[in-house]
Design a protein around this motif. Sequence first.
Motif, short mmCIF file in Angstrom:
data_model
loop_
_atom_site.label_atom_id
_atom_site.label_comp_id
_atom_site.label_asym_id
_atom_site.label_seq_id
_atom_site.Cartn_x
_atom_site.Cartn_y
_atom_site.Cartn_z
N ILE A 146 2.12 -7.94 4.23
CA ILE A 146 1.62 -6.61 3.90
C ILE A 146 2.76 -5.61 4.08
CG2 ILE A 146 -0.18 -4.89 4.34
CD1 ILE A 146 -1.27 -7.61 3.41
N LEU A 147 2.86 -4.71 3.13
CA LEU A 147 3.99 -3.76 3.08
C LEU A 147 3.42 -2.35 3.03
CD1 LEU A 147 7.09 -3.38 2.56
CD2 LEU A 147 6.65 -3.91 0.15
N HIS A 148 3.67 -1.56 4.09
CA HIS A 148 3.15 -0.19 4.10
C HIS A 148 3.89 0.63 5.15
CE1 HIS A 148 0.95 -0.77 7.94
NE2 HIS A 148 0.62 -1.96 7.48
N GLY A 149 3.80 1.93 5.02
CA GLY A 149 4.42 2.83 5.99
C GLY A 149 3.60 2.90 7.27
N ALA B 94 5.54 -5.52 6.93
CA ALA B 94 6.84 -4.91 6.74
C ALA B 94 6.68 -3.47 6.28
CB ALA B 94 7.63 -5.70 5.71
N GLN B 95 7.75 -2.69 6.46
CA GLN B 95 7.72 -1.29 5.99
C GLN B 95 8.56 -1.10 4.74
OE1 GLN B 95 8.13 1.74 8.96
NE2 GLN B 95 7.13 0.52 10.54
N GLU B 96 9.56 -1.95 4.57
CA GLU B 96 10.50 -1.75 3.46
C GLU B 96 10.60 -3.01 2.60
OE1 GLU B 96 11.85 1.05 2.85
OE2 GLU B 96 11.14 2.01 4.70
N PRO B 97 10.78 -2.81 1.30
CA PRO B 97 10.97 -3.98 0.42
C PRO B 97 12.12 -4.88 0.86
CG PRO B 97 10.54 -2.03 -0.90
CD PRO B 97 10.66 -1.56 0.53
N ALA C 135 -1.03 2.28 9.46
CA ALA C 135 -1.22 1.11 10.33
C ALA C 135 -2.65 0.98 10.84
CB ALA C 135 -0.24 1.17 11.51
N HIS C 136 -3.23 2.09 11.30
CA HIS C 136 -4.58 1.98 11.85
C HIS C 136 -5.60 1.62 10.76
CE1 HIS C 136 -7.77 2.45 14.75
NE2 HIS C 136 -8.40 3.29 13.94
N ALA C 137 -5.50 2.28 9.63
CA ALA C 137 -6.48 2.03 8.56
C ALA C 137 -6.35 0.63 7.98
CB ALA C 137 -6.30 3.07 7.45
N LEU C 138 -5.18 0.04 8.13
CA LEU C 138 -4.96 -1.30 7.57
C LEU C 138 -5.02 -2.38 8.64
CD1 LEU C 138 -2.11 -0.58 5.00
CD2 LEU C 138 -4.34 -1.58 4.47
N PHE D 21 0.85 -1.18 0.00
CA PHE D 21 0.00 0.00 0.00
C PHE D 21 0.89 1.24 0.00
CE2 PHE D 21 -2.67 -3.32 1.57
CZ PHE D 21 -3.94 -3.04 1.08
N GLY D 22 0.72 2.11 -1.00
CA GLY D 22 1.52 3.32 -1.09
C GLY D 22 0.83 4.48 -0.40
N ASP D 23 1.33 5.68 -0.62
CA ASP D 23 0.82 6.84 0.10
C ASP D 23 -0.39 7.47 -0.58
OD1 ASP D 23 2.75 6.58 2.04
OD2 ASP D 23 4.19 7.81 0.94
N GLN D 24 -0.61 7.14 -1.84
CA GLN D 24 -1.66 7.83 -2.58
C GLN D 24 -2.76 6.88 -3.04
OE1 GLN D 24 1.24 9.40 -5.50
NE2 GLN D 24 0.28 11.37 -5.02
N TYR D 25 -3.85 7.47 -3.42
CA TYR D 25 -4.98 6.76 -4.04
C TYR D 25 -5.70 5.84 -3.05
CZ TYR D 25 -2.24 8.34 -8.01
OH TYR D 25 -1.50 9.10 -8.85
#
Lengths: 149, 149, 149, 149, 149, 149, 149, 149
Positions: free
Chosen positions: G108-111, G129-132, G115-118, G83-87
């Motif tokens: 799941i990979l996101h900043g 994870a946060q980083e590839p 966290a709360h929304a996901l 999940f990226g920052d946009q859209y």
Amino acid sequence: MTLKVYLSGEIHTDWREQIMTGAASLDVSFDSPVTDHAASDDCGVAILGAEDNKYWHDHKGAMVNAIRTRKGIAEADVVVVRFGDQYKQWNAAFDAGYAAALGKSLIILHGPDHAHALKEVDAAALAVAQEPAQVVDILRYVLTGSLPQ
Amino acid sequence: MTLKVYLSGEIHTDWREQIMTGAASLDVSFDSPVTDHAASDDCGVAILGAEDNKYWHDHKGAMVNAIRTRKGIAEADVVVVRFGDQYKQWNAAFDAGYAAALGKSLIILHGPDHAHALKEVDAAALAVAQEPAQVVDILRYVLTGSLPQ
Amino acid sequence: MTLKVYLSGEIHTDWREQIMTGAASLDVSFDSPVTDHAASDDCGVAILGAEDNKYWHDHKGAMVNAIRTRKGIAEADVVVVRFGDQYKQWNAAFDAGYAAALGKSLIILHGPDHAHALKEVDAAALAVAQEPAQVVDILRYVLTGSLPQ
Amino acid sequence: MTLKVYLSGEIHTDWREQIMTGAASLDVSFDSPVTDHAASDDCGVAILGAEDNKYWHDHKGAMVNAIRTRKGIAEADVVVVRFGDQYKQWNAAFDAGYAAALGKSLIILHGPDHAHALKEVDAAALAVAQEPAQVVDILRYVLTGSLPQ
Amino acid sequence: MTLKVYLSGEIHTDWREQIMTGAASLDVSFDSPVTDHAASDDCGVAILGAEDNKYWHDHKGAMVNAIRTRKGIAEADVVVVRFGDQYKQWNAAFDAGYAAALGKSLIILHGPDHAHALKEVDAAALAVAQEPAQVVDILRYVLTGSLPQ
Amino acid sequence: MTLKVYLSGEIHTDWREQIMTGAASLDVSFDSPVTDHAASDDCGVAILGAEDNKYWHDHKGAMVNAIRTRKGIAEADVVVVRFGDQYKQWNAAFDAGYAAALGKSLIILHGPDHAHALKEVDAAALAVAQEPAQVVDILRYVLTGSLPQ
Amino acid sequence: MTLKVYLSGEIHTDWREQIMTGAASLDVSFDSPVTDHAASDDCGVAILGAEDNKYWHDHKGAMVNAIRTRKGIAEADVVVVRFGDQYKQWNAAFDAGYAAALGKSLIILHGPDHAHALKEVDAAALAVAQEPAQVVDILRYVLTGSLPQ
Amino acid sequence: MTLKVYLSGEIHTDWREQIMTGAASLDVSFDSPVTDHAASDDCGVAILGAEDNKYWHDHKGAMVNAIRTRKGIAEADVVVVRFGDQYKQWNAAFDAGYAAALGKSLIILHGPDHAHALKEVDAAALAVAQEPAQVVDILRYVLTGSLPQ
């Protein structure tokens, strides 16, 4: 298309060899139970230890054989079950029912005398043959579309 | 907890009645194939039209019976399969295999003489009994935790 | 034993009513698609908004009807598919294939003229009947073991 | 990613060859039913013995063909079903229903005249095409992400 | 036919009440997630003990909520997923994907502005509606065959 | 929404009664194994005949108990597994694995001392509780959305 | 052991390349959706014909893309969703739900901002994870048992 | 026939090596969990970030290990689970239950002292062995039909 075929049932005639030889030029892989009667009966106690009680002697062997049988049927596209003229052959009918419940394509192979007694088993089959050569003809047709001359 | 039990196999003795009577006070529902031998043999042609060929006569009947048998086994928690002293009883072994592949709890019921011939079938069972009363005892224990006195 | 029966296919004759009336005394529950032809064609646009393009008009309706059809087939023990004399009736054959893949007991109902064209569909069935009354006879036999007099 | 594609339906034009030729450079494996009409009709009796009754003649053939058809559909990622201008083609619609119930990705191929009659079949598809070349374009896009120029 | 409907997604408007009120006379049973936002966020720590780390606070709650959500979706015939105008609503899209993989009939409910962003979700649905009243109309048609006047 | 809950594991304290009493006002149905230790150990030989060999004595009992256990887990929405302070309790961990593979919602109940040894089991759970009252709180929340005061 | 990994979600950064490059020496096969945004949006109409209505334009494309997406997820051992920052990225959450229902191992990979929304999506994952590079570390550990230095 | 074997359980003796060495000439592929105890405990935090709370430290590791374990069991034909003399080994019993629910052929390996405590686990197995060499004998027999001399 490779066809995976499991050959279940009667172990006292050479019907498996007839099918495997007849289908040697076709893209078929065959699997079958252990057909050495003595080894099949004794495998449980020979490996896992003797039993005083004949029932558990048999049970241990049947369980070990099930490792091979279940995998063979589960991976098959076609399960051929042969009923011979002798013995109860309940394991053959059990395999047919097991394969039917898994949705396998069943071919039942038996002489005309057994037709009435096998009617429920035949009713679950896509083909009922009398001779191993007919099974070869089916495998050839399914793979190549060629009918016997 | 209601236990759904399907009673498959031998149709010439009153073992089904013994079990149903013995379990009358328990929360069990029973199902079974049509046990009227003549009706079972002829149902296909009686309803869907006569066949000259005995094989297709049998086949049409076996297919119609399968409507009931498949539903009975598919909905059962426990499938009891009885092997008697006579006949090939391949449909009984077929039902046992079918039920085993669906993960049903199998109880096999037969006399000691058949133990070796049924070893693969017994190996798929959770219980092997000799008498209908033992099946009743199992059903009572499974439902209530009470053992026979 | 309650038998859940789904009645698929032809919608221009009263075959469903014949079966439901004939089986009124049996423990059967019936389900079927919406058989009002106009409503069935227009349900998508009537509820979800008009479409300029006839293809999407049809598509929206077919999708809404699928909510009912899929549930009806998925919950059925027996799926009866009737082929009439007219039209392509591809939805009937589609339902038969869908039901077959789910392992449902199939009864196909059609006149003798269609036998060759329906041979693959019939081959997936447990019974092939010509008259609605035969379907009633099958349901009665499956539930009660009684054959027609 | 190799794509396994089963080509079902109409057998009187060269649409299968067009797709296979058009997709020759792609990582696709194709399978299809036996498309020799006479062999397909007669395979049952040619191998397993003649039948007096035309119904059982057809039935035996349809059952043998089902060995190939079921495996082909079960192993496919994509099932393409072509409806031509003639005949009832109920086996095509049956295959579409069978594939849909197994969750296969369906591509339906037909001319615009059949759109209304096929609306329930199309509603189960991920793509509805009119020309074999469009099927090739879909396979190329799915495998490579490239659109037609 | 009773229709089991699970109402997933947006929790800030009264769309669930609109559907339940509109369908009050129909044979429908409804289920939904806990829609009390605060309780839903805190259920994990309130029952199982506090967490210093907000991530695990959220995690414990999401896991407890999953007990209800999974059962609700698994038992539903129809899963309605509503996307509102605000927030990321990733749990709604997750539920839609989860339901789609289980083969549930999906109805997606959203305004026209979200059509492009939801095109993959809509593509898995049998109906895409804009208003709760349309969902009621679909349920009525599926159960009774009646279209809105 | 009725919640079916299976209570597996430790049989030497009254944790099952605590949960059943605490949840008495909720729409929950409970099932559990036979918790009479002696009956559970001896059920096989008491019903099906004595065994000289302790291994087969145990085996026959474990198989009969499996009839109840498998049905209980298979029909549950939620499987609660309690690990006590004593004994190996491998059957409890086996049940947890069995339930996890069937996709059941797992609640694991144990004291903090066992956390490290149970980490793989806990990792398959949707909730890890220390006290029976917490399980009641979870059941109440899942069914009603109410948190403990 | 070869690990099949499907990379779903955000298409505007090079996270897929980072993971594939980082895992180049490992026994992993990667699959992903078509990540060319324009091709992905237009594939339906480019191949199957233009649509006046934007909704159906999108729909045809989403359906064609589903052929690839469903196969990719169905064959994967591990599904990574970024999940990226946009859209809105509802298709990413849909894929996560779809994969979860199929029992796939989810990463799941996101900043941290998401966290709360996901939290419901993360609750279905085996790793968040946060980083590839962390995904590469997980794949290496799963395949070889080696931890990052 | 290649046999895929997963070796679960005790990690403090060389039983896996004994089996792999003994079966080196057979067509068997082996898989197992990460057996480096420290790496297995710490993989979660080493890759995904430290946790203050020991419970979550353990949890993150157990989840990452599950990626490997689930795939290993899901792809196996035969799952061997070894119980040693020490520790609770609940993960071993969990794996056995998980494998049993998936219908895998189970071989349980343990000393006679554990027979009573493992009776429910043994009851789900097709073979119960005491020595790694017996497992090799079973694999050889299943693949070749040869019994130990």
